[in-house]
Scaffold this active site. Structure first.
Site, PDB file in Angstrom:
ATOM      1  N   HIS A 131      70.933  -9.662  12.186  1.00 52.04           N
ATOM      2  CA  HIS A 131      70.077  -9.351  11.266  1.00 52.04           C
ATOM      3  C   HIS A 131      70.822  -8.064  10.305  1.00 52.04           C
ATOM      4  O   HIS A 131      70.236  -7.824   9.168  1.00 52.04           O
ATOM      5  CB  HIS A 131      68.841  -9.337  11.293  1.00 52.04           C
ATOM      6  N   HIS A 169      66.016 -17.904  13.875  1.00 57.31           N
ATOM      7  CA  HIS A 169      65.820 -17.014  12.890  1.00 57.31           C
ATOM      8  C   HIS A 169      67.304 -17.343  11.916  1.00 57.31           C
ATOM      9  O   HIS A 169      68.288 -17.225  12.941  1.00 57.31           O
ATOM     10  CB  HIS A 169      65.565 -15.617  12.995  1.00 57.31           C
ATOM     11  N   ASP A 257      65.440 -18.220  21.070  1.00 59.27           N
ATOM     12  CA  ASP A 257      64.170 -17.890  20.719  1.00 59.27           C
ATOM     13  C   ASP A 257      63.544 -19.370  20.159  1.00 59.27           C
ATOM     14  O   ASP A 257      62.380 -19.440  19.418  1.00 59.27           O
ATOM     15  CB  ASP A 257      63.899 -17.087  19.751  1.00 59.27           C
TER      16      ASP A 257
END
Length: 393
Positions: A131, A169, A257
């Site tokens: 990120h 994500h 995740d």
């Protein structure tokens, strides 16, 4: 090319605590390496554990702004430094620069091992911090080790690098770093940005329209997608675009995740589905780029029940020493978890009994997952000369 496997690890990374009780606590890394060791995975004749050195300024500025590096260095003495630092996601702590630089150095070392042919596969479970942006921290990530490693590979003359992000994500930082570069294909499979950070990764994000259309592929899956649905979606999109792109090296971010117990997201994979995903990308590396595979960690906040099992399977997969899913976890490892006072009940086996069979995608079904598949195929496949409605493509 050597058929050896490099695992990059330095227990100094256990100091990367993000300042305390943070979801990205390094105990997950320690438990992974201890589990892999206790199951004999690290004893494979093909596997070598290598100790990284911190990435220097020349490496970090391949991706990051020099002023941002100075801000990270200054942050412990200047909590108002900005650049996304000093937030709940990215708290400031002593040694933040050194820890982030060491993680990045580990991913560059993994890239160097594969580039030179000293290893066919390289794994850095501490990496995958996808990120971080050029001039700011984001989403638990201070430096973008993935982007630095890929940029280093490009500087060595590679012309086609495929990056596949398995994290729940969206891999926004890596996509942003290479959105205008047709030499890098970024493929991200993630929970829909309508319900999860960072709010990007829609299928219509396909690369810079002036320089690199088709260089980004995004597959956004609905909440609750399970093993079979995830694997159906992966198989309907990822192999096709990778085969059309013909990468020289495959880089994967193997965040775990998407697990059904993860506290920060809402997909429904089991350890078994994650193990199947690692096998899928491993097979593609051998099919498409002579096995040149760099596997990085990423997210995963089930510190006891998910991350150690998932990434032990990842290391075993890379080492060509797949573990029987029914393998019992040693009592010594479970006792270690209890001694540490960790709240989660330690698992007993390397499986959760997940069902990883799936039906191949076709254009005639109408589930939520199938709608997501169709949207991605229609957004991206034409750029590869593929028919979005033909299941053979």
């Amino acid at each position: 090319m050597s058929d050896s496997v490099a695992v990059v690890w330095d227990d100094a990374l256990l100091g990367y605590t993000m300042g305390g009780d943070h979801p990205l606590h390094p105990v997950r890394l320690d438990l992974t390496m201890r589990l892999a060791d206790s199951l004999g995975v690290l004893a494979s004749d093909r596997l070598e554990v290598l100790r990284p050195t911190p990435a220097d300024v020349d490496l970090l500025t391949l991706v990051h702004d020099p002023a941002y590096l100075e801000a990270v260095k200054r942050a412990p003495a200047d909590p108002e430094v900005g650049h996304g630092l000093g937030t709940p996601d990215n708290p400031i702590f002593e040694g933040v620069y050194d820890a982030a630089a060491l993680i990045t150095g580990g991913s560059v070392l993994a890239a160097q091992q594969v580039h030179t042919g000293r290893a066919q596969h390289a794994v850095n479970i501490s990496g995958g911090l996808h990120h971080a942006m050029r001039d700011r921290a984001s989403g638990f990530c201070v430096f973008n080790d993935v982007a630095v490693a890929i940029r280093w590979l490009l500087d060595q003359g590679h012309q086609r690098i495929a990056y596949v992000d398995l994290d729940v994500h969206h891999g926004d930082g890596v996509q942003t770093a290479f959105y205008d570069d047709p030499r890098v294909l970024t493929v991200s499979i993630h929970q829909t940005p309508l319900t999860l950070f960072p709010g990007t990764g829609f299928p219509e994000e396909t690369g810079d329209p002036d320089t690199a259309l088709g260089s980004a592929v995004n597959l956004a899956l609905p909440n609750g997608t399970d093993d079979s649905g995830w694997l159906r979606a992966f198989s309907a999109v990822v192999p096709s675009v990778l085969r059309a792109f013909r990468p020289e090296i495959l880089v994967t971010q193997c965040g775990c995740d998407a697990h059904h117990e993860d506290p920060l997201a809402d997909l429904g994979l089991t350890i078994d589905g994650q193990r199947a995903s690692y096998r899928a990308v491993h097979d593609l590396a051998h099919e498409l780029c002579d096995g040149r595979w760099i596997a990085l960690g990423g997210g995963g906040y089930g510190l006891v029940r998910c991350v150690p099992r998932a990434w032990t399977h990842l290391i075993a997969e890379a080492a060509g020493a797949r573990l029987d899913p029914a393998t019992e976890i040693p009592e010594s490892w479970r006792e270690d978890v209890l001694r540490r006072g960790l709240r989660a009940r330690p698992p007993t086996h390397m499986t959760e009994g997940g069902y990883t069979g799936f039906a191949a995608w076709d254009p005639f079904t109408e589930s939520r997952v199938d709608r997501a598949i169709a949207r991605t195929r229609h957004a991206s496949f034409p750029y590869f000369g593929l028919d979005p409605d033909d299941p053979r493509d």
